[in-house]
Design a protein around this motif. Structure first.
Motif, mmCIF file in Angstrom:
data_model
loop_
_atom_site.group_PDB
_atom_site.id
_atom_site.type_symbol
_atom_site.label_atom_id
_atom_site.label_comp_id
_atom_site.label_asym_id
_atom_site.label_seq_id
_atom_site.Cartn_x
_atom_site.Cartn_y
_atom_site.Cartn_z
ATOM 1 N N VAL A 129 -2.158 5.248 -1.564
ATOM 2 C CA VAL A 129 -2.532 5.583 -2.949
ATOM 3 C C VAL A 129 -2.473 4.342 -3.825
ATOM 4 C CG1 VAL A 129 -1.949 6.945 -4.979
ATOM 5 C CG2 VAL A 129 -1.739 7.960 -2.688
ATOM 6 N N GLU A 130 -1.424 3.568 -3.685
ATOM 7 C CA GLU A 130 -1.239 2.358 -4.484
ATOM 8 C C GLU A 130 -2.284 1.306 -4.119
ATOM 9 O OE1 GLU A 130 2.612 -0.326 -5.669
ATOM 10 O OE2 GLU A 130 2.199 -0.074 -3.533
ATOM 11 N N ILE A 131 -2.492 1.105 -2.832
ATOM 12 C CA ILE A 131 -3.420 0.068 -2.371
ATOM 13 C C ILE A 131 -4.871 0.432 -2.692
ATOM 14 C CG2 ILE A 131 -4.389 -0.984 -0.284
ATOM 15 C CD1 ILE A 131 -1.805 -2.255 -1.102
ATOM 16 N N ASP A 170 1.378 1.692 1.011
ATOM 17 C CA ASP A 170 1.184 2.950 0.295
ATOM 18 C C ASP A 170 -0.313 3.106 0.036
ATOM 19 O OD1 ASP A 170 0.875 5.001 -1.517
ATOM 20 O OD2 ASP A 170 2.633 4.468 -2.716
ATOM 21 N N SER A 189 2.450 -4.651 -0.214
ATOM 22 C CA SER A 189 2.700 -3.904 -1.450
ATOM 23 C C SER A 189 1.974 -4.600 -2.604
ATOM 24 C CB SER A 189 4.179 -3.790 -1.753
ATOM 25 O OG SER A 189 4.760 -5.080 -1.866
ATOM 26 N N VAL A 190 1.708 -3.833 -3.651
ATOM 27 C CA VAL A 190 1.031 -4.367 -4.823
ATOM 28 C C VAL A 190 2.066 -5.030 -5.722
ATOM 29 C CG1 VAL A 190 -0.332 -3.800 -6.886
ATOM 30 C CG2 VAL A 190 -0.745 -2.601 -4.703
ATOM 31 N N LYS A 225 -6.103 1.593 -5.263
ATOM 32 C CA LYS A 225 -6.457 1.263 -6.641
ATOM 33 C C LYS A 225 -6.928 -0.185 -6.778
ATOM 34 C CE LYS A 225 -3.032 4.527 -8.468
ATOM 35 N NZ LYS A 225 -1.773 4.663 -9.241
#
Length: 362
Positions: free
Chosen positions: A317-319, A315, A359-360, A321
């Motif tokens: 957007v998630e990564i 993702d 994934s985070v 950050k």
């Protein structure tokens, strides 16, 4: 009266002689260019005839020679300079990464392909245009020395090339490079889509130009990095030594950068900015390393994806950050690389064949 007739006859013979001598020079010119050229030549000859009735035959022929050189100069500067190389057409038959070439490939002017299966690929051209691949001579006809070659570097590979002037280029994964087998006498020019590091041989009489689809980098002799991947939102020029001038394609703005400076060009807004950086972070890829300092993990993963030729699923957007700092040895296999990243960044990953899902951590 006889003098006038003799001079007219001589001038007409001069014109016929001149046409025979420079016939080869106008090959490839448009009909408009030809008409413009010959009108200038004929006007110059007859204008000179009217003013030189009393000149000797020697001086008249000296005038013809002078016109010959003028015509040659006119063709090479006023006409040729207007004809830009259409690099898009040269690259149009090449599909990367669609075809996903497995090996570094050189596509010659006649479309013959030379694939380099060796792990370390090195291509070189001497000043006469003779080509070697990993020190093995490639026999080519002399006529091909006026052609443009393409160097295609697929994902997962890097290579080094020496141009005919002795300049050295390191090409990163996913790069296309278009270059002449032998440089023209007035200018050294290449085109890149991807990322290259250059060490350019200095020659003040023959400037070196690196073109991308949106910028033009002009140098005399220096070392610098150009990153211009087609799918990236930005293009970068990082200067190590010397000085370069960068123009955008609209040629409205020119920016001169100094060592340890990074020039960033935003494709969407056509805006540019300049900042001081540690250049090692931008050129270490050529030595098999990646160095990061508070960089977005999304950008790091993009570089890893190209270098290892793997598919990374995450993702964005998630990564984005997550930021990372450190040094990665790209000589390690992909599993070791992600093991190290997972220690320094809050991520988990799962590898299935050539696909890695990231994934985070919650």
């Amino acid at each position: 009266m006889s003098n006038s007739k003799e001079n007219k006859q001589c001038s007409e013979e001069d014109l016929r002689f001149l046409k025979r001598r420079i016939k080869v020079l106008d090959e490839g010119l448009s009909s408009e260019d030809r008409m413009e050229l010959w009108s200038k030549i004929e006007a110059a000859i007859y204008h000179r005839r009217r003013k030189t009735v009393s000149l000797s035959l020697f001086i008249r022929y000296a005038a013809v020679v002078a016109i010959l050189f003028t015509a040659t100069y006119y063709i090479s500067t006023n006409i040729s300079s207007r004809k830009e190389v259409d690099y898009s057409s040269i690259l149009s038959d090449t599909k990367l990464p669609d075809e996903m070439l497995e090996n570094v490939t050189v596509i010659l002017g006649d479309k013959e392909k030379i694939e380099i299966e060796d792990k370390d690929a090195q291509v070189s051209h001497d000043e006469h245009g003779n080509m070697r691949v990993n020190k093995k001579k490639i026999d080519r006809p002399k006529s091909s020395f006026h052609e443009y070659n393409q160097l295609i570097v697929p994902y997962g590979k890097t290579t080094q090339i020496t141009l005919s002037d002795g300049s050295n280029i390191w090409a990163n994964s996913g790069t296309k490079l278009v270059y002449p087998v032998v440089f023209a006498s007035d200018k050294r020019e290449i085109y890149v889509e991807g990322e290259i590091y250059l060490e350019v041989v200095r020659n003040e009489k023959h400037p070196f130009v690196v073109k991308t689809d949106m910028t033009e980098v002009n140098v005399l002799g220096t070392s610098f990095n150009v990153s211009a991947y087609k799918n990236d939102k930005q293009q970068f020029v990082t200067l190590v030594t010397g000085s370069v001038a960068i123009k955008t394609t609209d040629k409205k703005n020119t920016t001169v950068i100094k060592p340890n400076q990074l020039y960033t060009f935003e494709k969407e807004s056509h805006s540019a900015r300049l900042q001081e950086v540690d250049v090692n972070e931008y050129i270490c890829w050529k030595d098999g390393f990646l160095i990061f300092h508070n960089e977005s993990l999304a950008e790091v993963l993009k570089k890893i994806e190209r270098y290892y030729n793997v598919v990374l699923v995450f993702d964005p957007v998630e990564i984005s950050k997550v930021t990372v700092s450190g040094k990665l040895d790209l000589k390690s296999d992909i599993n070791e690389t992600f093991r190290i990243i997972s220690i320094t960044a809050p991520i988990v990953y799962e590898k299935e064949e050539n696909v890695i899902k990231i994934s985070v951590k919650p």
